[in-house]
Design a protein around this motif. Structure first.
Motif, mmCIF file in Angstrom:
data_model
loop_
_atom_site.group_PDB
_atom_site.id
_atom_site.type_symbol
_atom_site.label_atom_id
_atom_site.label_comp_id
_atom_site.label_asym_id
_atom_site.label_seq_id
_atom_site.Cartn_x
_atom_site.Cartn_y
_atom_site.Cartn_z
ATOM 1 N N PHE A 140 0.496 16.130 -20.102
ATOM 2 C CA PHE A 140 0.943 17.004 -21.182
ATOM 3 C C PHE A 140 2.136 17.764 -20.623
ATOM 4 O O PHE A 140 2.005 18.530 -19.672
ATOM 5 C CB PHE A 140 -0.153 17.976 -21.614
ATOM 6 N N ASN A 141 3.314 17.523 -21.198
ATOM 7 C CA ASN A 141 4.554 18.047 -20.633
ATOM 8 C C ASN A 141 5.210 19.095 -21.522
ATOM 9 O O ASN A 141 5.497 18.841 -22.689
ATOM 10 C CB ASN A 141 5.537 16.898 -20.391
ATOM 11 N N LEU A 142 5.442 20.242 -20.923
ATOM 12 C CA LEU A 142 6.163 21.329 -21.578
ATOM 13 C C LEU A 142 7.647 21.078 -21.353
ATOM 14 O O LEU A 142 8.118 21.082 -20.220
ATOM 15 C CB LEU A 142 5.742 22.668 -20.970
ATOM 16 N N ASP A 143 8.377 20.842 -22.424
ATOM 17 C CA ASP A 143 9.796 20.499 -22.308
ATOM 18 C C ASP A 143 10.648 21.763 -22.406
ATOM 19 O O ASP A 143 10.152 22.879 -22.334
ATOM 20 C CB ASP A 143 10.172 19.470 -23.374
ATOM 21 N N ASP A 144 11.938 21.572 -22.589
ATOM 22 C CA ASP A 144 12.894 22.676 -22.586
ATOM 23 C C ASP A 144 12.530 23.734 -23.625
ATOM 24 O O ASP A 144 11.902 23.446 -24.631
ATOM 25 C CB ASP A 144 14.297 22.128 -22.863
ATOM 26 N N GLY A 145 12.937 24.943 -23.359
ATOM 27 C CA GLY A 145 12.697 26.057 -24.259
ATOM 28 C C GLY A 145 11.701 27.060 -23.723
ATOM 29 O O GLY A 145 11.573 28.161 -24.236
#
Length: 169
Positions: free
Chosen positions: A77-82
Motif C-alpha cells: 500500500f503506497n502513499l504517493d505524492d502530496g
C-alpha cells in the motif's frame, strides 16, 4: 512458467493477409524461476495530492478487507505524492503536517503494517515533487518537496518511520 509457455507456443507470421505457422523455438537451458511481480496500490490515481491520514486509513481498511486487494495477492500500500510539502527542521529532516498526519509518518507505516501489508512512500529525486501540479494543494515554498541534497538523510528517515518501499520519481 512464462518461458515454458513462450517456447511451447507456435508463432504466427502474417504474409499478404495470410497467417502461416512458424516453427517453435526450443528454450535454452538452464531455466530460472522468475518471482511473481510485486503487486500494490498507490494513492495518486485516486487522490492526487489531496490525501491525509483519515483518507489513507479508509483506503487501507478497504484494501485489507475480506475480498479486497490483499486477498487478491496485493501486498504493498503506497502513499504517493502530496503527503509532504517540503518543510524541514533545522537538522534537515522532513517535517509533516501533524494536523493532516496525526502521529506522523511512523503512525502511517504502523497502521499499514497492522493490516498485514507492506508500506510504501513517495519522494522525488529532484528539488521538488510534482504533487502541486493540477491539484488542490499548493507547493509550500516553491522548490523544496524533493530529496535533492538530502538523499541519505531522507532514506534513513523513511527507514526509521518503518516504510518498506520508496518510490523515487
Amino acid at each position: 512458467m512464462i518461458a515454458r509457455i513462450l517456447t511451447a507456443a507456435t508463432a504466427l507470421t502474417v504474409f499478404g493477409g495470410e497467417a502461416t505457422a512458424a516453427p517453435s523455438v526450443a528454450a535454452s537451458a538452464p531455466q530460472i524461476k522468475v518471482p511473481a511481480p510485486v503487486l500494490g496500490w498507490a494513492s495518486w490515481n485516486a487522490f492526487a495530492s489531496s490525501i491525509n491520514f483519515e483518507i489513507l486509513k479508509t483506503q487501507v481498511d478497504a484494501y485489507a478487507a475480506p475480498g479486497g486487494l490483499k486477498d487478491a495477492g496485493y501486498t504493498y500500500f503506497n502513499l504517493d505524492d502530496g503527503w509532504w510539502q517540503g518543510a524541514r527542521d533545522a537538522a534537515g529532516n522532513m517535517v509533516v503536517n501533524e494536523t493532516e498526519w496525526p502521529g506522523g509518518m511512523k503512525a502511517v507505516a504502523d497502521y499499514i503494517h497492522s493490516k498485514g501489508l507492506k508500506a510504501g512512500i513517495y519522494t522525488d529525486a529532484g528539488a521538488s515533487g510534482c504533487g502541486y501540479l493540477n491539484t488542490t494543494r499548493p507547493q509550500s515554498d516553491g522548490m523544496t518537496a524533493g530529496m535533492r541534497g538530502h538523499e541519505l538523510r531522507d532514506a534513513k528517515q523513511f527507514q526509521n518511520w518503518g516504510f518498506d518501499f520508496v518510490k523515487v520519481d
